[in-house]
Design an enzyme around this catalytic site. Sequence first.
Site, short mmCIF file in Angstrom:
data_model
loop_
_atom_site.label_atom_id
_atom_site.label_comp_id
_atom_site.label_asym_id
_atom_site.label_seq_id
_atom_site.Cartn_x
_atom_site.Cartn_y
_atom_site.Cartn_z
N ASP A 275 0.85 -1.19 0.00
CA ASP A 275 0.00 0.00 0.00
C ASP A 275 0.89 1.24 0.00
OD1 ASP A 275 -1.83 2.01 0.38
OD2 ASP A 275 -2.85 1.07 2.07
N GLU B 201 -0.58 -0.84 -4.63
CA GLU B 201 -1.85 -0.15 -4.41
C GLU B 201 -1.68 1.36 -4.25
OE1 GLU B 201 -5.13 -0.04 -0.81
OE2 GLU B 201 -4.55 -1.99 -1.62
N GLU C 185 -9.46 3.86 -3.58
CA GLU C 185 -9.84 4.13 -2.19
C GLU C 185 -10.30 5.58 -2.01
OE1 GLU C 185 -7.38 4.66 2.00
OE2 GLU C 185 -6.79 3.08 0.62
N ASP D 188 -14.35 2.94 -1.21
CA ASP D 188 -14.77 2.89 0.18
C ASP D 188 -16.23 3.31 0.22
OD1 ASP D 188 -15.37 3.84 2.93
OD2 ASP D 188 -13.26 3.36 3.28
N HIS E 78 -12.53 -0.83 0.01
CA HIS E 78 -11.60 -0.45 1.06
C HIS E 78 -12.28 -0.58 2.41
CE1 HIS E 78 -10.01 2.79 3.77
NE2 HIS E 78 -8.91 2.12 3.54
N GLU F 275 -11.41 -6.76 2.38
CA GLU F 275 -10.28 -6.25 3.16
C GLU F 275 -10.65 -6.16 4.63
OE1 GLU F 275 -7.16 -2.49 3.27
OE2 GLU F 275 -9.15 -2.18 2.39
#
Length: 394
Positions: free
Chosen positions: A214, A240, A268, A291, A318, A338
Amino acid sequence: MTFPKIIDVRAYVLRGGGADYHDQSSGHWIDDNIATPMSKYPNYRESRRSFGINALGTLVVEVEAANGTIGFAVTTGGEPAAYIVEKHLSRFIKGQNPADIEIMWDQMYFASQYYGRKGLVINAISGVDLALWDLLGRLRQEPVHAMIGGAVRDELSFYATGSRPDLAKEMGFIGGKMPLRYAPIEGNAGMQKAVDDIGEMRSRVGDDFWLMLDCWMALDLDYATRLAIAAHEHKLKWIEEALSPDDYWGYQALKKAVPSGMLVTTGEHEATRWGFRMLLEMECCDIIQPDVGWCGGLTELLKISSLADAHGKLVIPHGSSVYSYHFVATRHNSPFAEFLMMAPNSDKVVPMFSPQLIGEPVPKNGRLSISELDKPGFGVELDRTLNLHRPYKD
């Protein structure tokens, strides 16, 4: 079915963890020397809290029907988002049929488009939208997943995001995503340390465990490309959010440049079907990661998912706890989820949105049975012993 009309919309602010999961005390892995777009400034290098990542806090939205039933949701946005909910968005919710979520979303979005479209305003809309779905589920006595098509699997499987993918493997997760700790400002030496970190973690987890990185918007195209190539020998599954979320052209180039077999993921910090349309039509990534508390809520996530499905892309939301679990349960193109490791040392599984949600389910051995989501609405309650502050009233 005939439902009682909505009579009130309330917006509260909370501090400390929960939906604003970055709002943690010192010593938490999520705030420990992670690469960010602010890493080039020495004063803001070591801690994300130093540049205000936790400045807003949690937004709690409640919608109440005439029979006293209350739906709620939590997301980020804090006091500014609470103002938007109470002073602007509430007019499109009060007096409405709780089942008319589509028209309420449309009116909230287009009424705020001149100052919104992304970011804080969409967070506020997301909070209202999720609270509406929770209310409708409670009125119908159905879980949200049953109202959006029904579950397509018996259980959810998870990868873990945290500082210790090796421990995540021991806990039964299918993969582990670790943060990038070295930023471009630290040059080639920093990049080598980042690659060494990945190699060390690969040696701990073995060749068959998913290992992801990430980058939290910290890189430019050149650095991200070189890092992906250098890390390829350690079988990195994906890189990511390497670039700024507005750099669609950079993502398009990065996807072409990474080694064969490595995936590029992002989204995200993207919002609405229009933002994700850019990512999908420009072939910017292999997996999108909206998200649900930031992209426009569940109503918009369903549209985003259909768009991704038509492009043959996976949707792996997310974090976002139960708000994404109900969605993932119903989508064929969301085969896993996740889980954010919110224990300070990533060494145990704890509820992601603690302390705000009561009854929040957590995976066991990296899995969560859909039966644990079979409660009305999103199936959780708000801890009302917390210091809920309502700064504005309509």
